[in-house]
Design a protein around this motif. Structure first.
Motif, short mmCIF file in Angstrom:
data_model
loop_
_atom_site.label_atom_id
_atom_site.label_comp_id
_atom_site.label_asym_id
_atom_site.label_seq_id
_atom_site.Cartn_x
_atom_site.Cartn_y
_atom_site.Cartn_z
N ARG A 220 0.82 -1.21 0.00
CA ARG A 220 0.00 0.00 0.00
C ARG A 220 0.86 1.26 0.00
O ARG A 220 0.49 2.28 -0.59
CB ARG A 220 -0.95 -0.02 1.21
CG ARG A 220 -2.18 -0.89 0.99
CD ARG A 220 -3.02 -1.00 2.23
NE ARG A 220 -2.76 -2.24 2.93
CZ ARG A 220 -3.25 -2.56 4.13
NH1 ARG A 220 -4.03 -1.68 4.76
NH2 ARG A 220 -2.98 -3.72 4.69
N LEU A 221 2.02 1.19 0.63
CA LEU A 221 2.94 2.33 0.57
C LEU A 221 3.43 2.55 -0.86
O LEU A 221 3.56 3.69 -1.31
CB LEU A 221 4.13 2.09 1.49
CG LEU A 221 3.88 2.17 3.01
CD1 LEU A 221 5.16 1.88 3.76
CD2 LEU A 221 3.32 3.54 3.40
N ARG A 222 3.66 1.46 -1.59
CA ARG A 222 4.07 1.60 -2.99
C ARG A 222 2.95 2.19 -3.83
O ARG A 222 3.20 2.92 -4.80
CB ARG A 222 4.52 0.25 -3.55
CG ARG A 222 5.78 -0.29 -2.87
CD ARG A 222 6.50 -1.30 -3.74
NE ARG A 222 5.69 -2.48 -4.06
CZ ARG A 222 5.63 -3.56 -3.30
NH1 ARG A 222 6.28 -3.60 -2.13
NH2 ARG A 222 4.90 -4.59 -3.67
N THR A 223 1.71 1.90 -3.45
CA THR A 223 0.57 2.51 -4.15
C THR A 223 0.55 4.01 -3.92
O THR A 223 0.29 4.79 -4.84
CB THR A 223 -0.75 1.87 -3.68
OG1 THR A 223 -0.77 0.49 -4.05
CG2 THR A 223 -1.95 2.57 -4.30
N ILE A 224 0.82 4.45 -2.69
CA ILE A 224 0.91 5.89 -2.41
C ILE A 224 1.95 6.53 -3.31
O ILE A 224 1.72 7.58 -3.92
CB ILE A 224 1.22 6.14 -0.93
CG1 ILE A 224 0.05 5.69 -0.04
CG2 ILE A 224 1.53 7.62 -0.68
CD1 ILE A 224 0.33 5.80 1.45
N SER A 225 3.11 5.89 -3.43
CA SER A 225 4.18 6.43 -4.27
C SER A 225 3.76 6.47 -5.74
O SER A 225 4.01 7.47 -6.44
CB SER A 225 5.44 5.57 -4.13
OG SER A 225 5.97 5.66 -2.82
N ALA A 226 3.13 5.40 -6.22
CA ALA A 226 2.74 5.34 -7.63
C ALA A 226 1.72 6.42 -7.97
O ALA A 226 1.81 7.07 -9.03
CB ALA A 226 2.18 3.96 -7.95
N LEU A 227 0.76 6.64 -7.09
CA LEU A 227 -0.25 7.67 -7.35
C LEU A 227 0.37 9.06 -7.26
O LEU A 227 0.06 9.94 -8.08
CB LEU A 227 -1.40 7.53 -6.36
CG LEU A 227 -2.22 6.23 -6.43
CD1 LEU A 227 -3.32 6.24 -5.38
CD2 LEU A 227 -2.81 6.02 -7.81
N THR A 228 1.23 9.26 -6.28
CA THR A 228 1.89 10.55 -6.13
C THR A 228 2.71 10.90 -7.36
O THR A 228 2.68 12.03 -7.86
CB THR A 228 2.78 10.56 -4.88
OG1 THR A 228 1.97 10.32 -3.72
CG2 THR A 228 3.49 11.89 -4.72
N GLU A 229 3.45 9.92 -7.87
CA GLU A 229 4.26 10.15 -9.06
C GLU A 229 3.40 10.48 -10.28
O GLU A 229 3.86 11.15 -11.21
CB GLU A 229 5.11 8.91 -9.34
CG GLU A 229 6.22 8.70 -8.32
CD GLU A 229 6.88 7.35 -8.48
OE1 GLU A 229 6.52 6.61 -9.43
OE2 GLU A 229 7.77 7.03 -7.66
#
Length: 364
Positions: A220-229
């Protein structure tokens, strides 16, 4: 509303049930009679795995209005009823009782999909006099639960909202939201979308027991990063905070989310409405027997001596010293990490009904 033919006479329990959080299938609060398993002396064969069943529903209306004074949205959409994520603490479980189903295993395994949701939404947004206000999705059941990968109802809903320039706030635990970055990033550029990603714990064993079909916390942390990017504003939601089980992780979760690119944060302590309370107690006694008494003691301290107090104003925050300390910890940490900033409101002035095939286009 056209409901599928739903069988309400399933046995109330099947223990253990791999991949599921609820340890039973108790009757819902509208049933007149209870049912229980009885040992008749015969050796029963092992039960087969509990498979997920999906029925379709064609609702007459897809936008639900809300008037609760402590809820931060006025209207919402639920593409699905029931949730295969199976979080044991899910406050939406009691809603399955309105279908004649159990908030226990039925909620996790007998799902209702609404494939006509995009078409109904377009009709409602096109209605004369419709007033655009932010639509919340994921506030009841998760729009990115596993069956969305096949059904793509949420993706259809997003296409409609994008076509109408309509603002939306999404809450999810599902990494499947990354699939829709193309639509979401375009909407974010117009100030039309905001996403909340829920993270409850970093402990894999606790997460697997408490949220059996949710992507792992690190995922889920990687999802935060992917959406932020992709230019999509994301806030981390530390919710629910389970006292004496996950509350010690509050600061670590906020710090990790900030590093991943989150721009805001929220925090909500555990609440156990209606049938959720006994389901949670049973799960807690089996999963964490050594902590069960302490956890429930803190929960009751939060809610005036009860498993849950539904009073407006305190149901989302809790009461007492522990609740005050949690708020203080959250406030200090969010400020230190820059997660306490006020985000700009989502745009409502861009809303327009797109032309339909055959409509005469304006020359100006």
């Amino acid at each position: 509303m056209d409901h599928p033919d739903l069988d309400t006479h399933r046995l109330p329990a099947r223990q253990p049930t791999p991949g599921r959080a609820a340890r039973g299938n108790p009757v819902n609060r509208f049933e007149r009679f209870d049912r229980s398993l009885v040992d008749d002396g015969w050796e029963a064969e092992p039960l087969p795995p509990l498979r997920t069943e999906v029925s379709d529903e064609n609702p007459r209306q897809i936008i639900t209005r809300n008037t609760s004074p402590d809820i931060g949205f006025a209207q919402s959409i639920n593409p699905y009823r029931g949730c295969e994520h199976g979080c044991i603490y899910c406050f939406a479980r009691p809603s399955h009782a309105y279908l004649g189903l159990s908030p226990g295993l039925d909620f996790e395994s007998r799902l209702i999909a609404r494939p006509e949701a995009p078409r109904r939404l377009a009709q409602e947004l096109s209605a004369r006099g419709y007033l655009p206000r932010v639509i919340a999705i994921g506030t009841n059941t998760d729009p990115y639960q596993p069956i969305e990968k096949e059904r793509e109802i949420m993706r259809g809903v997003l296409r409609v909202l994008s076509d109408f320039n309509h603002p939306v706030a999404i809450v999810t635990k599902g990494s499947l939201i990354e699939r829709d970055r193309d639509i979401l990033s375009d909407m974010a550029a117009r100030g039309l979308v905001r996403v909340g990603i829920s993270v409850t714990t970093f402990d894999p064993a606790t997460a697997r027991a408490m949220e059996p079909r949710v992507p792992a916390p690190e995922r889920r942390l990687r999802t935060i990063s992917a959406l932020t990017e992709a230019g999509i504003p994301v806030r981390v939601m530390v919710a629910p905070v389970v006292p004496a089980l996950t509350d010690h992780e509050l600061e670590a979760i906020l710090a990790a989310a900030a590093r991943a690119g989150a721009v805001g944060a929220s925090c909500i302590p555990l609440r156990l409405p209606r049938e959720v309370a006994p389901l949670f107690r049973d799960w807690l006694a089996a999963a964490f027997p050594g902590r069960a008494a302490r956890v429930m003691g803190r929960v009751r301290e939060l809610h005036g001596g009860r498993d849950y107090d539904p009073a407006f104003g305190t149901r989302m925050t809790g009461q007492g010293q522990w609740a005050a300390l949690l708020r203080q910890r959250f406030t200090i940490t969010a400020r230190r990490l820059g997660l306490d900033r006020a985000l700009p409101p989502l745009a409502t002035t861009l809303f327009r009904v797109p032309p339909r095939p055959g409509d005469q286009l304006s020359l100006f």
